[in-house]
Design a protein around this motif. Structure first.
Motif, PDB file in Angstrom:
ATOM      1  N   GLY A  58       0.628  -1.269   0.256  1.00 49.36           N
ATOM      2  CA  GLY A  58       0.191   0.278   0.121  1.00 49.36           C
ATOM      3  C   GLY A  58       1.216   1.231   0.316  1.00 49.36           C
ATOM      4  O   GLY A  58       0.247   2.360  -0.776  1.00 49.36           O
ATOM      5  N   GLU A  59       2.057   1.111   0.367  1.00 44.74           N
ATOM      6  CA  GLU A  59       2.542   2.205   0.725  1.00 44.74           C
ATOM      7  C   GLU A  59       3.636   2.825  -0.920  1.00 44.74           C
ATOM      8  O   GLU A  59       3.672   3.321  -1.175  1.00 44.74           O
ATOM      9  CB  GLU A  59       4.113   2.108   1.668  1.00 44.74           C
ATOM     10  CG  GLU A  59       3.157   2.058   3.384  1.00 44.74           C
ATOM     11  CD  GLU A  59       4.595   1.803   4.092  1.00 44.74           C
ATOM     12  OE1 GLU A  59       4.298   2.152   5.596  1.00 44.74           O
ATOM     13  OE2 GLU A  59       5.347   1.077   3.478  1.00 44.74           O
ATOM     14  N   ALA A  60       3.811   1.102  -0.878  1.00 41.13           N
ATOM     15  CA  ALA A  60       4.393   1.033  -2.339  1.00 41.13           C
ATOM     16  C   ALA A  60       3.374   2.307  -3.603  1.00 41.13           C
ATOM     17  O   ALA A  60       3.698   2.852  -4.799  1.00 41.13           O
ATOM     18  CB  ALA A  60       4.689   0.059  -3.537  1.00 41.13           C
ATOM     19  N   MET A  61       2.032   1.825  -3.437  1.00 42.43           N
ATOM     20  CA  MET A  61       1.394   2.013  -3.847  1.00 42.43           C
ATOM     21  C   MET A  61       0.651   3.673  -4.259  1.00 42.43           C
ATOM     22  O   MET A  61      -0.391   4.467  -4.846  1.00 42.43           O
ATOM     23  CB  MET A  61      -0.041   1.762  -4.370  1.00 42.43           C
ATOM     24  CG  MET A  61      -0.602  -0.123  -4.932  1.00 42.43           C
ATOM     25  SD  MET A  61       0.203  -0.464  -6.276  1.00 42.43           S
ATOM     26  CE  MET A  61       2.107  -0.246  -6.137  1.00 42.43           C
ATOM     27  N   GLY A  62       0.922   4.019  -3.136  1.00 44.32           N
ATOM     28  CA  GLY A  62       0.267   5.844  -2.455  1.00 44.32           C
ATOM     29  C   GLY A  62       2.004   6.355  -2.946  1.00 44.32           C
ATOM     30  O   GLY A  62       1.424   8.054  -2.681  1.00 44.32           O
ATOM     31  N   LEU A  63       2.676   5.848  -3.474  1.00 45.27           N
ATOM     32  CA  LEU A  63       4.266   6.651  -4.044  1.00 45.27           C
ATOM     33  C   LEU A  63       3.618   8.564  -5.472  1.00 45.27           C
ATOM     34  O   LEU A  63       3.084   7.264  -5.828  1.00 45.27           O
ATOM     35  CB  LEU A  63       5.599   6.300  -4.515  1.00 45.27           C
ATOM     36  CG  LEU A  63       5.841   5.284  -2.945  1.00 45.27           C
ATOM     37  CD1 LEU A  63       7.378   4.899  -4.509  1.00 45.27           C
ATOM     38  CD2 LEU A  63       6.221   6.456  -1.788  1.00 45.27           C
TER      39      LEU A  63
END
Length: 293
Positions: free
Chosen positions: A150-155
């Motif tokens: 989810g953190e990667a997708m939030g970049l």
């Protein structure tokens, strides 16, 4: 003078299949290894006609040599996949040989070469080269920087241009800074260069095929297909890459407080449970980091 078979194979992958530079390099290396092995094995030069004589026993002997060089099941499966593609390119009927068997047992963090093999397999199976570059970059972020999916997708495009560190927004909107290994940075840079969509500050960094934000579910599906082909456990998920990042750092002597910060855990107990290393080693690391504990 005729073009060497491995080089002709690489040119085919790049020109006709539009495979990424990374995949072309890896597959050409496998083709070269196979040709060199057969030259030694048969004691003759290898051209297309000679290659047509390859049988199951020859291929097993080649894979046995590669296993003796330290390849895991996943890397062996990747090697076999590249060999099949090379033989198909050369018009050779593929010898019937099964890939490595899946080992059943206690789930464990995947080895570094398994993580890379998984990312390469996902990249190779993508419908478009830029999508392959995207998925490779995402998986490298999870394994090489310990991000949650989810953190990667939030970049967003705001992280560009990339430096030596990356600011990540985690749970409860808490931000943290993580170091970017050169390999991870290169993977993201390659994806950005290949992506057909703009990378503006307010837009998602990782885009879906139609230009919207990439869904975590798409990454999970790609991983699920790739792990089956590589003979990896069904516990090999995107989250398992983050798990492996943590476990491998602990195994190399990282202290728990630093690891806690890298992972974005609210408490040290979360880090202890997450890494699933043996209790004795965990306490040794903890005492080294905090002598008064």
């Amino acid at each position: 003078m005729a073009t060497p078979l491995p080089l002709a194979f690489a040119q085919h992958l790049a020109r006709d299949r539009r495979r990424s530079v990374h995949t072309v390099r890896a597959y050409e290396a496998t083709a070269v290894r196979l040709v060199v092995f057969l030259q030694s094995h048969w004691g003759e030069a290898i051209d297309a006609a000679a290659l047509g004589r390859i049988g199951t026993a020859d291929l097993r002997a080649f894979l046995a040599v590669r296993r003796g060089e330290g390849l895991t099941n996943a890397s062996t499966a990747r090697e076999l996949s590249a060999v099949r593609a090379f033989l198909n390119f050369a018009g050779v009927a593929e010898p019937r040989i099964k890939g490595p068997r899946v080992k059943k047992g206690v789930p464990r963090p995947i080895a570094p070469d398994e993580a890379v093999a998984l990312a390469e397999e996902v990249e190779e199976d993508a419908s478009e080269p830029w999508i392959g570059a995207r998925d490779f970059a995402v998986l490298m972020l999870l394994y090489g920087a310990g991000l949650r999916i989810g953190e990667a997708m939030g970049l967003t495009g705001a992280v560009l241009p990339l430096g030596d560190t990356l600011v990540v927004t985690g749970k409860r909107a808490k931000t943290r800074m993580v170091p970017l290994l050169p390999q991870v940075r290169d993977a993201i840079t390659a994806y950005v260069a290949a992506c057909p969509y703009a990378t503006a500050r307010g837009l998602p960094l990782f885009r879906g095929a139609k230009g919207g934000a990439l869904s975590p579910g798409m990454v999970r599906v790609a991983v699920r297909k790739a792990r089956a082909r590589l003979g990896l456990s069904d516990r090999t998920t995107p989250h398992a890459l983050r798990h492996s990042f943590a476990t491998h750092l602990l195994g190399r002597g990282a202290d728990l407080r630093s690891l806690q910060e890298l992972l974005g855990h609210a408490s040290l107990s979360s880090t202890q449970v997450y890494t699933a290393v043996d209790a004795a080693h965990l306490m040794d690391v903890y005492r080294n980091a905090h002598p008064r504990a």
